[in-house]
Design a protein around this motif. Structure first.
Motif, PDB file in Angstrom:
ATOM      1  N   PRO A   1       0.816  -1.228   0.000  1.00 19.30           N
ATOM      2  CA  PRO A   1       0.000   0.000   0.000  1.00 19.30           C
ATOM      3  C   PRO A   1       0.843   1.268   0.000  1.00 19.30           C
ATOM      4  N   VAL A   2       1.936   1.274   0.782  1.00 21.60           N
ATOM      5  CA  VAL A   2       2.813   2.443   0.821  1.00 21.60           C
ATOM      6  C   VAL A   2       3.447   2.661  -0.548  1.00 21.60           C
ATOM      7  N   GLN A   3       3.876   1.574  -1.179  1.00 21.03           N
ATOM      8  CA  GLN A   3       4.480   1.657  -2.503  1.00 21.03           C
ATOM      9  C   GLN A   3       3.503   2.253  -3.507  1.00 21.03           C
ATOM     10  N   ALA A   4       2.241   1.857  -3.433  1.00 24.61           N
ATOM     11  CA  ALA A   4       1.227   2.354  -4.369  1.00 24.61           C
ATOM     12  C   ALA A   4       0.969   3.845  -4.164  1.00 24.61           C
ATOM     13  N   ILE A   5       0.879   4.285  -2.916  1.00 32.92           N
ATOM     14  CA  ILE A   5       0.604   5.697  -2.628  1.00 32.92           C
ATOM     15  C   ILE A   5       1.774   6.572  -3.088  1.00 32.92           C
TER      16      ILE A   5
ATOM     17  N   LEU B   1      -5.093   6.210  -1.979  1.00 32.04           N
ATOM     18  CA  LEU B   1      -5.272   5.996  -0.542  1.00 32.04           C
ATOM     19  C   LEU B   1      -6.665   5.456  -0.246  1.00 32.04           C
ATOM     20  N   ALA B   2      -7.676   5.990  -0.931  1.00 34.79           N
ATOM     21  CA  ALA B   2      -9.046   5.509  -0.740  1.00 34.79           C
ATOM     22  C   ALA B   2      -9.193   4.071  -1.230  1.00 34.79           C
ATOM     23  N   PHE B   3      -8.563   3.764  -2.367  1.00 33.83           N
ATOM     24  CA  PHE B   3      -8.610   2.393  -2.872  1.00 33.83           C
ATOM     25  C   PHE B   3      -7.943   1.422  -1.900  1.00 33.83           C
ATOM     26  N   VAL B   4      -6.800   1.849  -1.348  1.00 34.44           N
ATOM     27  CA  VAL B   4      -6.095   1.004  -0.366  1.00 34.44           C
ATOM     28  C   VAL B   4      -6.989   0.698   0.823  1.00 34.44           C
ATOM     29  N   ALA B   5      -7.740   1.696   1.262  1.00 34.79           N
ATOM     30  CA  ALA B   5      -8.563   1.542   2.461  1.00 34.79           C
ATOM     31  C   ALA B   5      -9.851   0.756   2.200  1.00 34.79           C
ATOM     32  N   PHE B   6     -10.454   0.938   1.003  1.00 34.93           N
ATOM     33  CA  PHE B   6     -11.796   0.399   0.807  1.00 34.93           C
ATOM     34  C   PHE B   6     -11.947  -0.575  -0.358  1.00 34.93           C
TER      35      PHE B   6
ATOM     36  N   PRO C   1      -9.148  -2.379  -2.930  1.00 34.08           N
ATOM     37  CA  PRO C   1      -7.808  -2.494  -3.508  1.00 34.08           C
ATOM     38  C   PRO C   1      -7.755  -2.942  -4.968  1.00 34.08           C
ATOM     39  N   MET C   2      -8.811  -3.557  -5.458  1.00 34.23           N
ATOM     40  CA  MET C   2      -8.749  -4.176  -6.788  1.00 34.23           C
ATOM     41  C   MET C   2      -8.324  -3.222  -7.912  1.00 34.23           C
ATOM     42  N   PRO C   3      -8.844  -1.977  -7.977  1.00 32.45           N
ATOM     43  CA  PRO C   3      -8.500  -1.122  -9.130  1.00 32.45           C
ATOM     44  C   PRO C   3      -7.164  -0.397  -9.005  1.00 32.45           C
ATOM     45  N   ILE C   4      -6.359  -0.654  -7.973  1.00 30.67           N
ATOM     46  CA  ILE C   4      -5.147   0.130  -7.742  1.00 30.67           C
ATOM     47  C   ILE C   4      -4.191   0.063  -8.932  1.00 30.67           C
ATOM     48  N   SER C   5      -3.953  -1.126  -9.448  1.00 28.08           N
ATOM     49  CA  SER C   5      -3.005  -1.269 -10.567  1.00 28.08           C
ATOM     50  C   SER C   5      -3.466  -0.489 -11.788  1.00 28.08           C
ATOM     51  N   LEU C   6      -4.735  -0.613 -12.128  1.00 28.40           N
ATOM     52  CA  LEU C   6      -5.272   0.109 -13.283  1.00 28.40           C
ATOM     53  C   LEU C   6      -5.201   1.616 -13.055  1.00 28.40           C
ATOM     54  N   ALA C   7      -5.511   2.057 -11.835  1.00 24.15           N
ATOM     55  CA  ALA C   7      -5.474   3.490 -11.524  1.00 24.15           C
ATOM     56  C   ALA C   7      -4.057   4.038 -11.671  1.00 24.15           C
ATOM     57  N   LEU C   8      -3.054   3.291 -11.196  1.00 24.26           N
ATOM     58  CA  LEU C   8      -1.664   3.746 -11.319  1.00 24.26           C
ATOM     59  C   LEU C   8      -1.236   3.844 -12.784  1.00 24.26           C
ATOM     60  N   ILE C   9      -1.674   2.887 -13.585  1.00 26.30           N
ATOM     61  CA  ILE C   9      -1.351   2.927 -15.012  1.00 26.30           C
ATOM     62  C   ILE C   9      -1.923   4.189 -15.650  1.00 26.30           C
TER      63      ILE C   9
END
Length: 313
Positions: A61-65, A104-109, A111-119
């Motif tokens: 999660p820290v890495q993603a943020i 941060l919201a994805f991490v908390a509630f 997590p599934m879309p985190i990779s797509l959001a970062l892209i």
């Protein structure tokens, strides 16, 4: 034998780069966004090294943020060179915090879309930086004239790095989908090394002091079509302004300042200089500085160091 993950070395080198940048500011405030970018990237390298070097999954999660913060800082670092406004005078500044808040919201509630959001974040900011680079060196109107070429090359490299990070995220996502992440550790390590090489190249380019002699800082020869009467008028007005007010002595002189003093756009000023003088604005101002330095050398007994500063270098 003590195992030291390669990203730790990246973090150390970035910390050294940050210290050198602050020390070279000579009492002036460094570009705060660029300093923050280097600091966040160093922290991200530590997190990546700990996560993949010691398999500590809790750091994901820290890495993603942190990853969401990097492209926004990269954009702000160069976008600020367009108009020179301070952070407090940029009303849309806080909007660039939304990507990190979204992750941060994805991490908390969810997590599934985190990779797509970062892209999407990396490709979006990478495209914006590419667009800024496409506008050419004159788009960085608030960059000091003696460094605009280097700033432009650093912008090109950064745009490539941010876009490349987005594509690496795509590859990692595909790897997780196909193999469950079997190759992701190696991909991250290779990506981090490439990022180090890219940032190192950018730092080298930014620190180069030799001016270009036959181009405008973009690697392309200056276009020299037949100047119009308006171009000749602007060039003559600029000559008079430079001679009567000795603007070349201002070490922080930039294209935006020249254009404001003449009541013209930066495109009009740079275009007139390119067509009438067959050189870039930075080369034009540098000629005044060289002539002033020669005059001081011939007519005064001042030390060379003082002459350099008095001429505007």
């Amino acid at each position: 034998m003590i195992f030291v993950p390669l990203p730790y070395v990246v973090a150390l080198l970035l910390a050294i780069l940050l210290i050198q940048m602050v020390r070279r500011s000579d009492g002036n405030k460094p570009n705060l966004f660029f300093a923050a970018l280097i600091a966040v990237y160093a922290l991200q390298s530590l997190v990546i090294g700990t996560r993949w070097g010691y398999d500590i999954v809790a750091l994901l999660p820290v890495q993603a943020i942190l990853a969401a913060i990097i492209p926004a800082l990269a954009w702000l670092s160069f976008e600020g060179l367009r108009d020179g406004r301070s952070p407090r005078n940029r009303p849309l500044l806080l909007l660039h915090a939304l990507p990190a808040l979204m992750i941060l919201a994805f991490v908390a509630f969810w997590p599934m879309p985190i990779s797509l959001a970062l892209i999407v974040i990396f490709l979006g900011y990478g495209s914006a930086l590419t667009w800024l680079a496409w506008l050419g060196p004159n788009a960085l109107g608030s960059s000091r004239l003696d460094g605009v070429g280097n700033a432009y090359r650093a912008l090109q490299i950064t745009a490539f790095a941010i876009l490349g990070s987005g594509f690496i995220d795509v590859i990692i996502s595909l790897d997780f989908a196909e193999t469950g992440g079997t190759h992701s550790g190696g991909i991250v390590a290779i990506g981090n090394v490439l990022a180090l090489l890219i940032l190192g190249t950018s730092a080298t380019v930014a620190g180069t002091s030799q001016p270009a002699s036959e181009d405008d800082g973009s690697g392309n020869e200056i276009p020299s079509p037949v100047p119009s009467a308006e171009d000749a008028r602007i060039a003559a007005s600029l000559d008079e302004l430079m001679q009567t007010r000795s603007l070349h002595r201002d070490v922080d002189l930039n294209l935006n300042r020249l254009a404001r003093k003449m009541g013209l756009s930066t495109r009009q000023v740079s275009g007139a200089v390119n067509r009438v003088k067959a050189m870039s604005v930075s080369q034009y101002v540098n000629d005044f500085r060289v002539k002033e330095a020669c005059r001081l050398l011939a007519n005064t007994d001042d030390p060379i160091t003082r002459i350099i500063f008095d001429a505007g270098f």
